[in-house]
Every structure is written in structure tokens, then in C-alpha cells.
Write an enzyme that holds these catalytic residues in place. Sequence first.
Site, PDB file in Angstrom:
ATOM      1  N   HIS A 158     -66.064  52.544 -15.044  1.00  0.00           N
ATOM      2  CA  HIS A 158     -67.766  52.198 -15.590  1.00  0.00           C
ATOM      3  C   HIS A 158     -68.206  51.494 -14.564  1.00  0.00           C
ATOM      4  CE1 HIS A 158     -65.630  48.408 -16.470  1.00  0.00           C
ATOM      5  NE2 HIS A 158     -66.203  47.950 -15.697  1.00  0.00           N
TER       6      HIS A 158
HETATM    7  N1  UDP Z   1     -60.253  46.828 -22.483  1.00  0.00           N
HETATM    8  C1  UDP Z   1     -59.807  47.220 -23.479  1.00  0.00           C
HETATM    9  N2  UDP Z   1     -60.288  48.279 -24.745  1.00  0.00           N
HETATM   10  C2  UDP Z   1     -60.220  49.430 -23.652  1.00  0.00           C
HETATM   11  C3  UDP Z   1     -60.837  49.581 -22.076  1.00  0.00           C
HETATM   12  C4  UDP Z   1     -60.495  47.795 -21.981  1.00  0.00           C
HETATM   13  O1  UDP Z   1     -59.050  46.597 -25.322  1.00  0.00           O
HETATM   14  O2  UDP Z   1     -61.072  50.286 -24.255  1.00  0.00           O
HETATM   15  C5  UDP Z   1     -59.611  45.888 -21.967  1.00  0.00           C
HETATM   16  C6  UDP Z   1     -58.617  45.466 -20.889  1.00  0.00           C
HETATM   17  O3  UDP Z   1     -56.795  45.926 -21.924  1.00  0.00           O
HETATM   18  C7  UDP Z   1     -58.914  44.175 -20.170  1.00  0.00           C
HETATM   19  C8  UDP Z   1     -60.768  44.518 -20.276  1.00  0.00           C
HETATM   20  O4  UDP Z   1     -61.036  44.741 -21.304  1.00  0.00           O
HETATM   21  O5  UDP Z   1     -58.364  43.480 -20.397  1.00  0.00           O
HETATM   22  C9  UDP Z   1     -61.038  44.105 -19.051  1.00  0.00           C
HETATM   23  O6  UDP Z   1     -62.044  44.331 -19.758  1.00  0.00           O
HETATM   24  P1  UDP Z   1     -63.756  45.563 -18.113  1.00  0.00           P
HETATM   25  O7  UDP Z   1     -62.775  46.944 -17.712  1.00  0.00           O
HETATM   26  O8  UDP Z   1     -63.925  45.600 -19.612  1.00  0.00           O
HETATM   27  O9  UDP Z   1     -63.968  44.731 -17.346  1.00  0.00           O
HETATM   28  P2  UDP Z   1     -63.247  44.150 -16.431  1.00  0.00           P
HETATM   29  O10 UDP Z   1     -62.028  43.631 -16.314  1.00  0.00           O
HETATM   30  O11 UDP Z   1     -63.961  45.179 -14.740  1.00  0.00           O
HETATM   31  O12 UDP Z   1     -64.680  43.434 -15.933  1.00  0.00           O
END
Ligand code: UDP
Length: 367
Positions: free
Chosen positions: A205
Site C-alpha cells: 500500500h
Molecule cells: N493487517 C491485517 N489485515 C490485512 C493486512 C494487514 O490485519 O489484510 C495487519 C497486520 O497483521 C499488521 C497491521 O495490519 O498487524 C499492519 O498495518 P499496515 O500494513 O496497514 O501498516 P504499516 O505497518 O505499514 O504502518
Amino acid sequence: MEMALHILHVVGARPNFMKVAPVLRALTRQKSVKQTLVHTGQHYDASLSDIFFQQLEIPAPDVNLAVGSGSHAQQTASIMIRLEPILSERKPGLVLVYGDVNSTVAAALVCSKLQIKIGHVEAGLRSFDRSMPEEINRIVTDQLSDLLFTPSEDGNHNLEKEGIPTKKIHLVGNVMIDSLKRLLPLALQNQKNSLPAKFALVTLHRPSNVDDSNTLKSILQSLQNISRQLDVIFPSHPRTRQRVADFGFDTGHIQFVEPLPYLEFLAMQRAATVVITDSGGVQEETTYLGIPCLTLRANTERPITVSRGTNILVGQDAHRLEEEVTKLLNGKAKHGIVPPLWDGHAAERIADILVSRQPELAKSLHA
Ligand code: UDP
């Protein structure tokens, strides 16, 4: 009588929810602490917000600022405008902010002008790449914070190099792993759908991967190539799905599904042959689970997942991605260890520190 400490948590987006949940729980056990939860509404989609509150057993927010989407400036500004009167009225002794999203930096800016103390959970992470919006949020939030809770030692070093006094910095470990550790047994128990024997789980994303049509096209092409060797399951963020539709790309055998609820996604990670991602949190979760992770980024703010864990940075090099998948299918997967203090107790350490600072923090209520 000792004054109660009022802690107000500000969260807004999916990666905040698994971080706030254990901190709320740990502080609930402290009788002398009163808590307020503010949801900025940065993520409002049920699949990115409501389901996480349910599964992580987070109480309904006391306040929802319902800011919705917008450009970075619009979103950050709306959060600031709507949060200011809430903080002026409720006068918390401390505001806790999480991670690196716009809600985090917006809340830190408002608190600093109102002279409300700020604690940053997941402080000190740096990708050293200022083209990444989250990096700006990290740097600004850390500069404004009074208490900085780091997940790993690299965080302490980064903050010290930026001139943050050591006494403000507390190495507590990774709160995201607190949630994972608590809920993994339930996630595995609930797993109903039968999964393919071998599959790659994909999440993408970041603007650097999904906003440029050539980059996204070459990533999708290489995922299609990979799908000849094993199933490719891609729970896709609304933003990514929109881009794929806008650019009119052929997605071949890539299995696009809705963003998954937390428990389902944990179980999928645990069962995956390989995870392909640009998510910060997913790099950490795969390291904890010992599942190979290929990160489609040139850098990471979580270098410990590369130096100690199962993470490999493949940049935006689609060819390299395919090579690494082939390598691990041939039995040459990277092995790793779980970093120190990623033990399920980080939030308890935060609660202990806050309670030990209670007299000083409670005083600011009456300042
Ligand atoms: N996650 C989830 N479902 C999905 C994709 C990610 O529950 O379809 C969870 C993942 O396990 C983690 C979190 O979302 O706990 C990560 O969030 P994201 O990737 O949106 O943000 P980032 O960590 O890149 O800031």
C-alpha cells in the site's frame, strides 16, 4: 490522596489498533489511571477499523473525530482542529500516540502547543528516507515527545543521534508483538478456510509502490510470474485496489481479496510459504513468526527484521523478487531469531514506567 493520572490515547489507522490494545489493557489494571480513547477516523472503513476494535477487544472510542480521508495536509489539519477543543476541555496529564501515521503527528503538534505531555509508542524508528510521509511523522513526533518508548535498540541510537536526552528514552520492546502473542492461539483455532499447501501472501500500500503505474505494473507482472509456482493471495488495501482499477491492469491468477481482519491475517501469515509486503508491521510480525518476508522497499525503518529476523529487502526490483522466491522454494529460506523484548510484555513495561512517573504527570493536569 494520590491524584489520578488521566491518559488520553489517540489512534486513527489500522496499524495503530494492534499497538494501542495491549497498552489499554495493561493500564486498565492500574486503579489510579483514568483512560480516554480518541479515534481520529483517519481509517473509517469497517474492514480497516471496526473489525479490529472487535477482535482486539478495544473498548468503543470515547470520542470519534470522523476526519475521513483527504490529502496529507487536509487530514493532518482536520485532526488538529478537531482534537484541540477535546484536549483543552479534558486536560489529560499525558497523551499517548502510536506509530507513524498522520493522527500521530497531528496529535503531537496539538499537545505540544497546549503544553500537554506526550508519550510516543514505537519511537525512534528511521528509514532515513524523507520521501516517505511516515518518516516525517516519526521525526516530528519524536522531537515533540516527552516519553519515547522504543521497540528495539536501534531506536535508542537514532534518538540519541538526534539529540533527544537519554532520560526520555525507554527501551520497552514491541507492543505489536504483545497483540500477536496474545491472539495467535485464537487466530489458529478460528482458522476455518482451508488454505493452499503453498502460497505467497501479499500486502502492498505504500505510495512508492502503488501510485506509479510503471512500478505497480512491473510488481504485478512479477507476482503473476510467481503465481505459476505457487498461489498468490493479495488482501488488498482500498488504495491499492483503486490504483489497479484506475490503471486497468490485468491481474491474471493473482487472488485479490478484501483486506483481512486481524485474526484471519495472522493465521494466513503463520501458514504462508512467503510473505511479500511493503508494510512496516508485517515485516515485524513475520520476523516474530519465523516466516520468510520479502520487502518491496529500498529501505526499512525496522532494520532489526533484516539483521536478526527473516526479512530481506528486495527494493523495487521485480526480477530480484522472483529470484528470492525461487531460492526459498528450493529450500534456501532465510532464518532468523526473535529480537530481544519482543516477548508479549512491552505494554506492561510502558504501564510500569507511566505509573512510576505518575506524581509528575498527574501534576500537569492542574498546571
Ligand atoms: N493487517 C491485517 N489485515 C490485512 C493486512 C494487514 O490485519 O489484510 C495487519 C497486520 O497483521 C499488521 C497491521 O495490519 O498487524 C499492519 O498495518 P499496515 O500494513 O496497514 O501498516 P504499516 O505497518 O505499514 O504502518
